[in-house]
Write a protein that holds these residues in place. Structure first.
Motif, PDB file in Angstrom:
ATOM      1  N   THR A  39     -31.093 -48.975  80.854  1.00 55.48           N
ATOM      2  CA  THR A  39     -30.243 -50.130  80.618  1.00 55.48           C
ATOM      3  C   THR A  39     -28.986 -49.658  79.883  1.00 55.48           C
ATOM      4  N   VAL A  40     -28.016 -50.540  79.794  1.00 55.86           N
ATOM      5  CA  VAL A  40     -26.788 -50.217  79.062  1.00 55.86           C
ATOM      6  C   VAL A  40     -27.142 -49.853  77.619  1.00 55.86           C
ATOM      7  N   ARG A  41     -27.974 -50.658  76.996  1.00 58.56           N
ATOM      8  CA  ARG A  41     -28.352 -50.436  75.594  1.00 58.56           C
ATOM      9  C   ARG A  41     -29.053 -49.091  75.418  1.00 58.56           C
ATOM     10  N   GLU A  42     -29.929 -48.725  76.347  1.00 60.94           N
ATOM     11  CA  GLU A  42     -30.633 -47.434  76.237  1.00 60.94           C
ATOM     12  C   GLU A  42     -29.658 -46.263  76.306  1.00 60.94           C
ATOM     13  N   VAL A  43     -28.714 -46.341  77.231  1.00 62.71           N
ATOM     14  CA  VAL A  43     -27.715 -45.274  77.349  1.00 62.71           C
ATOM     15  C   VAL A  43     -26.876 -45.222  76.072  1.00 62.71           C
ATOM     16  N   GLN A  44     -26.462 -46.378  75.592  1.00 60.47           N
ATOM     17  CA  GLN A  44     -25.653 -46.411  74.375  1.00 60.47           C
ATOM     18  C   GLN A  44     -26.418 -45.806  73.196  1.00 60.47           C
ATOM     19  N   GLN A  45     -27.697 -46.120  73.058  1.00 59.47           N
ATOM     20  CA  GLN A  45     -28.490 -45.593  71.941  1.00 59.47           C
ATOM     21  C   GLN A  45     -28.556 -44.064  71.978  1.00 59.47           C
ATOM     22  N   ILE A  46     -28.645 -43.493  73.159  1.00 59.64           N
ATOM     23  CA  ILE A  46     -28.665 -42.032  73.291  1.00 59.64           C
ATOM     24  C   ILE A  46     -27.309 -41.460  72.877  1.00 59.64           C
ATOM     25  N   PHE A  47     -26.233 -42.100  73.302  1.00 55.79           N
ATOM     26  CA  PHE A  47     -24.890 -41.641  72.919  1.00 55.79           C
ATOM     27  C   PHE A  47     -24.678 -41.752  71.413  1.00 55.79           C
ATOM     28  N   LEU A  48     -25.199 -42.817  70.798  1.00 55.97           N
ATOM     29  CA  LEU A  48     -24.982 -43.050  69.371  1.00 55.97           C
ATOM     30  C   LEU A  48     -25.613 -41.972  68.492  1.00 55.97           C
ATOM     31  N   ARG A  49     -26.552 -41.221  69.031  1.00 57.81           N
ATOM     32  CA  ARG A  49     -27.135 -40.098  68.279  1.00 57.81           C
ATOM     33  C   ARG A  49     -26.091 -39.023  68.000  1.00 57.81           C
ATOM     34  N   LYS A  50     -25.082 -38.945  68.882  1.00 58.26           N
ATOM     35  CA  LYS A  50     -24.059 -37.900  68.762  1.00 58.26           C
ATOM     36  C   LYS A  50     -22.704 -38.435  68.331  1.00 58.26           C
ATOM     37  N   ARG A  51     -22.370 -39.646  68.789  1.00 58.63           N
ATOM     38  CA  ARG A  51     -21.046 -40.190  68.473  1.00 58.63           C
ATOM     39  C   ARG A  51     -21.030 -41.701  68.646  1.00 58.63           C
ATOM     40  N   GLU A  52     -20.039 -42.308  68.017  1.00 60.02           N
ATOM     41  CA  GLU A  52     -19.851 -43.758  68.116  1.00 60.02           C
ATOM     42  C   GLU A  52     -19.283 -44.088  69.493  1.00 60.02           C
ATOM     43  N   ILE A  53     -19.885 -45.069  70.155  1.00 61.05           N
ATOM     44  CA  ILE A  53     -19.383 -45.511  71.456  1.00 61.05           C
ATOM     45  C   ILE A  53     -19.763 -46.973  71.653  1.00 61.05           C
ATOM     46  N   ALA A  54     -18.840 -47.743  72.174  1.00 60.66           N
ATOM     47  CA  ALA A  54     -19.056 -49.183  72.327  1.00 60.66           C
ATOM     48  C   ALA A  54     -19.990 -49.491  73.499  1.00 60.66           C
ATOM     49  N   TYR A  55     -20.750 -50.542  73.332  1.00 55.63           N
ATOM     50  CA  TYR A  55     -21.617 -51.048  74.389  1.00 55.63           C
ATOM     51  C   TYR A  55     -20.798 -51.310  75.653  1.00 55.63           C
ATOM     52  N   THR A  56     -19.617 -51.915  75.480  1.00 56.72           N
ATOM     53  CA  THR A  56     -18.783 -52.270  76.633  1.00 56.72           C
ATOM     54  C   THR A  56     -18.272 -51.034  77.372  1.00 56.72           C
ATOM     55  N   THR A  57     -18.085 -49.933  76.660  1.00 54.16           N
ATOM     56  CA  THR A  57     -17.660 -48.692  77.314  1.00 54.16           C
ATOM     57  C   THR A  57     -18.760 -48.190  78.239  1.00 54.16           C
ATOM     58  N   ILE A  58     -19.992 -48.189  77.737  1.00 52.59           N
ATOM     59  CA  ILE A  58     -21.135 -47.756  78.566  1.00 52.59           C
ATOM     60  C   ILE A  58     -21.317 -48.717  79.735  1.00 52.59           C
ATOM     61  N   LEU A  59     -21.194 -50.009  79.474  1.00 53.93           N
ATOM     62  CA  LEU A  59     -21.308 -51.011  80.544  1.00 53.93           C
ATOM     63  C   LEU A  59     -20.292 -50.742  81.643  1.00 53.93           C
ATOM     64  N   THR A  60     -19.052 -50.487  81.259  1.00 53.12           N
ATOM     65  CA  THR A  60     -17.993 -50.201  82.234  1.00 53.12           C
ATOM     66  C   THR A  60     -18.312 -48.957  83.044  1.00 53.12           C
ATOM     67  N   GLU A  61     -18.764 -47.901  82.383  1.00 56.73           N
ATOM     68  CA  GLU A  61     -19.096 -46.656  83.090  1.00 56.73           C
ATOM     69  C   GLU A  61     -20.238 -46.876  84.077  1.00 56.73           C
ATOM     70  N   LEU A  62     -21.284 -47.578  83.662  1.00 54.32           N
ATOM     71  CA  LEU A  62     -22.415 -47.838  84.557  1.00 54.32           C
ATOM     72  C   LEU A  62     -21.984 -48.700  85.746  1.00 54.32           C
ATOM     73  N   ARG A  63     -21.160 -49.697  85.497  1.00 56.28           N
ATOM     74  CA  ARG A  63     -20.659 -50.534  86.602  1.00 56.28           C
ATOM     75  C   ARG A  63     -19.825 -49.698  87.573  1.00 56.28           C
ATOM     76  N   ASN A  64     -18.975 -48.837  87.043  1.00 55.02           N
ATOM     77  CA  ASN A  64     -18.159 -47.982  87.909  1.00 55.02           C
ATOM     78  C   ASN A  64     -19.024 -47.052  88.740  1.00 55.02           C
ATOM     79  N   LEU A  65     -20.030 -46.464  88.128  1.00 55.68           N
ATOM     80  CA  LEU A  65     -20.936 -45.566  88.861  1.00 55.68           C
ATOM     81  C   LEU A  65     -21.717 -46.339  89.930  1.00 55.68           C
ATOM     82  N   TYR A  66     -22.057 -47.576  89.641  1.00 54.83           N
ATOM     83  CA  TYR A  66     -22.713 -48.429  90.626  1.00 54.83           C
ATOM     84  C   TYR A  66     -21.760 -48.724  91.791  1.00 54.83           C
ATOM     85  N   ARG A  67     -20.521 -49.071  91.471  1.00 54.40           N
ATOM     86  CA  ARG A  67     -19.520 -49.373  92.515  1.00 54.40           C
ATOM     87  C   ARG A  67     -19.205 -48.159  93.381  1.00 54.40           C
TER      88      ARG A  67
END
Length: 124
Positions: A39-67
């Motif tokens: 899910t978006v939240r799961e991906v974001q949680q993995i990223f947050l271990r290394k750096r700050e990243i917004a939920y909406t940024t991950i959402l946008t990336e996942l949507r783009n990869l889907y498209r």
């Protein structure tokens, strides 16, 4: 050894993958490939271990990869669950095939000459 060569090969092929995917897209795909689905939240949680990243940024990336047809998705209880359409190895193999085909179409002589030299070197 064969495993070391495989590690080197996949390291180099990451460069090929980045030719197709942007740096953040590649990082997101690596998470989804590793997890199998996310899910978006799961991906974001993995990223947050290394750096700050917004939920909406991950959402946008996942949507783009889907498209772009790199991911598929199914509606979950809260939002979508994203799945890779191909394994990492299948994805890399397909991209390498596209690049080799492009080179063969555009520069058949030099590409074939180089491939033959490489084959001779590998055999010798």
């Amino acid at each position: 050894s064969r495993l070391a060569a495989r590690g080197y090969l996949f390291g180099w092929l990451s460069g090929v993958v980045s030719f197709v995917l942007g740096p953040l897209e590649l990082e997101v795909m690596e998470v989804v490939w590793r997890k199998g689905d996310a899910t978006v939240r799961e991906v974001q949680q993995i990223f947050l271990r290394k750096r700050e990243i917004a939920y909406t940024t991950i959402l946008t990336e996942l949507r783009n990869l889907y498209r772009k047809h790199f991911l598929t998705r199914k509606r979950g209880e809260i939002g979508f669950i994203y799945y890779p359409r191909q394994t990492r190895e299948e994805f890399i193999e397909a991209r390498v095939g596209q690049i080799v085909d492009l080179l063969l179409d555009q520069f058949p002589g030099p590409t074939l000459a180089h491939l033959l030299k490489r084959m001779e070197r590998e055999e010798g």
